[in-house]
Scaffold this active site. Structure first.
Site, PDB file in Angstrom:
ATOM      1  N   GLY A  23       1.467 -22.199  15.190  1.00  0.00           N
ATOM      2  CA  GLY A  23       2.469 -21.930  14.165  1.00  0.00           C
ATOM      3  C   GLY A  23       3.114 -23.187  13.637  1.00  0.00           C
ATOM      4  N   SER A  25       2.108 -25.478  11.436  1.00  0.00           N
ATOM      5  CA  SER A  25       2.056 -25.648   9.980  1.00  0.00           C
ATOM      6  C   SER A  25       3.040 -24.708   9.289  1.00  0.00           C
ATOM      7  CB  SER A  25       0.639 -25.390   9.453  1.00  0.00           C
ATOM      8  OG  SER A  25      -0.244 -26.404   9.883  1.00  0.00           O
ATOM      9  N   HIS A  61      -4.445 -21.429   3.709  1.00  0.00           N
ATOM     10  CA  HIS A  61      -3.254 -22.289   3.674  1.00  0.00           C
ATOM     11  C   HIS A  61      -2.653 -22.306   2.270  1.00  0.00           C
ATOM     12  CE1 HIS A  61      -2.543 -24.788   7.393  1.00  0.00           C
ATOM     13  NE2 HIS A  61      -3.541 -24.031   7.755  1.00  0.00           N
TER      14      HIS A  61
END
Length: 197
Positions: A23, A25, A61
């Site tokens: 977690g 990022s 992302h």
């Protein structure tokens, strides 16, 4: 926000470290979103159109980031990018390990120069900087020399950035720990003056 993340949005240099899928990022992105600055997401991976799984990771992302964030692909010239950044910007660099991997073919002397240039640029940038770094030293010793080189270089560089950053966060199991509040910085040298690498 809780006491665990006491106003990181005002810090000039923040380090977020942790294991894969911890977690880290997501936490770094949360801090960047709260900064009140123009967020510039610095993607350090080299783009490889022949690797669909990697492309899918990049896409995931991108989808979770706000549309108004600028994205720069900087696989190599990270120090120059830091020096050119504006005071109105928050640079989210994801990730330190991916950037370092791009330089793995450098011999030790050349790598030390590359790493020092990056460290120097941190005092030369006007922007807020958030680094995401991987913890690679919690598993088995890599079986191959290049894997050990990667682990050793990343561990040292993360520690050097951690000595400059405040706060430093560790993300594990979906929980965030503020190491700057909970921990004690390791001395840079022992009583004899020997550097603690």
């Amino acid at each position: 926000m809780t006491n665990n993340d006491a106003n990181p949005t005002q810090s000039a240099l923040i380090l977020v470290t942790g294991a894969a899928r911890s977690g880290k990022s997501a936490w770094a992105e949360y801090i960047a979103a709260q900064s009140g600055k123009a967020v510039v997401y610095i993607a350090t991976a080299q783009l490889d159109p022949n690797d669909p799984e990697w492309q899918a990771r990049i896409a995931r992302h991108q989808q979770r980031r706000p549309a108004d964030w600028q994205t720069l692909h900087v696989p190599f010239r990270l120090a120059a990018t830091l020096r050119q950044a504006a005071v109105s910007e928050c640079l989210l660099i994801d990730s330190l390990g991916t950037w370092l991997a791009n330089w793995l073919e450098q011999d030790e002397s050349t790598w030390e120069q590359t790493a020092q240039e990056l460290l120097n640029s941190l005092s030369q940038t006007a922007a807020q900087v958030i680094f995401v770094a991987e913890e690679t030293g919690w598993g088995v010793v890599p079986a191959y020399p290049i894997g050990r080189t990667f682990r050793d270089r990343l561990g040292k560089l993360t520690r050097q950035i951690g000595a400059l950053a405040n706060p430093v966060y560790l993300v594990a199991g979906g929980h965030v720990l503020n190491l700057s509040q909970l921990g004690t910085p390791l001395p840079q040298s022992d009583k004899s003056g020997t550097k603690l690498d």
